[in-house]
Design a protein around this motif. Structure first.
Motif, short mmCIF file in Angstrom:
data_model
loop_
_atom_site.label_atom_id
_atom_site.label_comp_id
_atom_site.label_asym_id
_atom_site.label_seq_id
_atom_site.Cartn_x
_atom_site.Cartn_y
_atom_site.Cartn_z
N CYS A 73 0.81 -1.23 0.00
CA CYS A 73 0.00 0.00 0.00
C CYS A 73 0.84 1.28 0.00
CB CYS A 73 -0.90 0.04 1.23
SG CYS A 73 -1.66 -1.54 1.69
N CYS A 76 1.43 4.06 -2.89
CA CYS A 76 0.47 5.14 -3.12
C CYS A 76 0.20 5.94 -1.85
CB CYS A 76 -0.85 4.57 -3.63
SG CYS A 76 -0.69 3.86 -5.28
N HIS A 77 0.02 5.23 -0.74
CA HIS A 77 -0.42 5.90 0.50
C HIS A 77 0.72 6.42 1.36
CE1 HIS A 77 -4.72 5.26 0.09
NE2 HIS A 77 -4.46 4.05 -0.37
N MET A 121 -8.35 3.93 -6.46
CA MET A 121 -7.89 2.96 -5.45
C MET A 121 -8.17 1.59 -6.05
SD MET A 121 -7.09 1.83 -2.41
CE MET A 121 -7.38 0.26 -1.60
C1 HEC Z 1 -2.21 2.45 -7.02
C2 HEC Z 1 -2.32 3.29 -5.87
C3 HEC Z 1 -2.93 2.71 -4.59
C4 HEC Z 1 -2.57 1.55 -3.91
C5 HEC Z 1 -1.47 0.55 -4.26
C6 HEC Z 1 -3.43 1.50 -2.75
N1 HEC Z 1 -4.29 2.56 -2.74
FE1 HEC Z 1 -5.74 2.96 -1.35
N2 HEC Z 1 -6.34 4.58 -2.38
C7 HEC Z 1 -5.72 5.09 -3.51
C8 HEC Z 1 -6.38 6.31 -3.92
C9 HEC Z 1 -6.00 7.18 -5.11
C10 HEC Z 1 -7.44 6.52 -3.00
C11 HEC Z 1 -8.46 7.64 -3.01
C12 HEC Z 1 -9.62 7.19 -3.88
C13 HEC Z 1 -10.69 8.25 -3.97
O1 HEC Z 1 -10.35 9.40 -4.30
O2 HEC Z 1 -11.85 7.92 -3.69
C14 HEC Z 1 -7.37 5.43 -2.04
C15 HEC Z 1 -8.24 5.27 -0.98
C16 HEC Z 1 -8.11 4.33 0.01
C17 HEC Z 1 -8.93 4.25 1.20
C18 HEC Z 1 -10.06 5.21 1.56
C19 HEC Z 1 -9.44 6.38 2.28
C20 HEC Z 1 -10.41 7.48 2.63
O3 HEC Z 1 -9.96 8.45 3.27
O4 HEC Z 1 -11.58 7.42 2.27
C21 HEC Z 1 -8.48 3.20 1.94
C22 HEC Z 1 -9.00 2.72 3.28
C23 HEC Z 1 -7.37 2.62 1.22
N3 HEC Z 1 -7.16 3.32 0.07
C24 HEC Z 1 -6.62 1.54 1.68
C25 HEC Z 1 -5.57 0.96 0.95
C26 HEC Z 1 -4.84 -0.21 1.41
C27 HEC Z 1 -5.05 -0.93 2.73
C28 HEC Z 1 -3.93 -0.51 0.43
C29 HEC Z 1 -2.96 -1.69 0.38
C30 HEC Z 1 -3.55 -3.00 0.50
C31 HEC Z 1 -4.10 0.47 -0.63
N4 HEC Z 1 -5.10 1.35 -0.27
C32 HEC Z 1 -3.36 0.50 -1.79
C33 HEC Z 1 -4.65 4.53 -4.17
C34 HEC Z 1 -4.01 3.33 -3.83
#
Ligand code: HEC
Length: 174
Positions: A73, A76-77, A121
């Motif tokens: 994760c 990106c995060h 995401m």
């Molecule tokens: C390729 C990039 C990417 C990866 C890899 C990624 N994410 Fe995300 N994630 C995002 C993006 C961009 C958003 C915001 C989406 C939106 O604008 O609604 C997001 C949103 C989220 C949210 C919602 C956050 C909120 O404030 O509403 C969660 C929870 C989350 N991700 C968990 C994870 C977890 C756990 C992992 C690993 C298993 C992960 N993400 C991997 C890009 C990624």
């Protein structure tokens, strides 16, 4: 005020009220571990949570979540959930996001294509390296969000429970 505008206002106010009712705020008190099943901790609602001892020793699942998060994760995060220019800081998100919303967002992914920006995401529902460890990632992020867990690899951890070995073998193998 024209009738239609009144209706719109009422709809907005009802929406806000509904939002308040469903909102969820997490803090040290709500996240406190009250039960322990073979090294896995749960809060008073039965939701998985972290446990950090006074000397900084973290439970196994929090440690495991640290490792999984920072391999699947963080690109990106941001390292340790601190956020990046294109994905939210999950250390903030988890202060208000419920366990159920967390699970469904990670499993199904989410797209926000509004305002000309593309914010995606990915869905992880098919990725065993994530879904076999979803609770681990959740409790780790919860500890980062409300539990004073510092950035970086936790220095001390509890031993890996037998239950974690069994769950891992059946999830990864199945
Ligand atoms: C390729 C990039 C990417 C990866 C890899 C990624 N994410 Fe995300 N994630 C995002 C993006 C961009 C958003 C915001 C989406 C939106 O604008 O609604 C997001 C949103 C989220 C949210 C919602 C956050 C909120 O404030 O509403 C969660 C929870 C989350 N991700 C968990 C994870 C977890 C756990 C992992 C690993 C298993 C992960 N993400 C991997 C890009 C990624």
């Amino acid at each position: 005020m024209p009738v239609r505008m009144k209706q719109v206002c009422v709809a907005i106010i009802l929406g806000l009220l509904a939002g308040t009712v469903h909102s969820h705020a997490d803090d040290k008190e709500t996240a406190a571990a009250v039960t322990d099943e073979d090294g896995k901790y749960f809060d008073k609602d039965g939701t998985p949570t972290f446990n950090i001892k006074e000397d900084g020793t973290v439970d196994w699942y929090t440690y495991s979540g640290y490792r999984r998060f920072n391999s699947e994760c963080h690109v990106c995060h941001g390292a340790d959930g601190a956020g990046s220019t294109f994905a939210p800081a999950l250390v903030n998100s988890l202060k208000t996001m419920s366990y159920a919303d967390f699970l469904s967002t990670v499993a199904e992914g989410r797209k926000n294509l509004s305002a000309g920006k593309e914010s995606v995401m990915p869905a992880f529902g098919e990725n065993k390296n994530v879904y076999c460890y979803l609770d681990d990632i959740y409790v780790y992020l919860r500890a980062r969000a409300v539990g004073d867990l510092p950035r970086g690899r936790p220095a001390k951890k509890e031993d890996k429970p037998e239950a974690a070995r069994e769950q891992e073998a059946s999830c990864m193998g199945g």
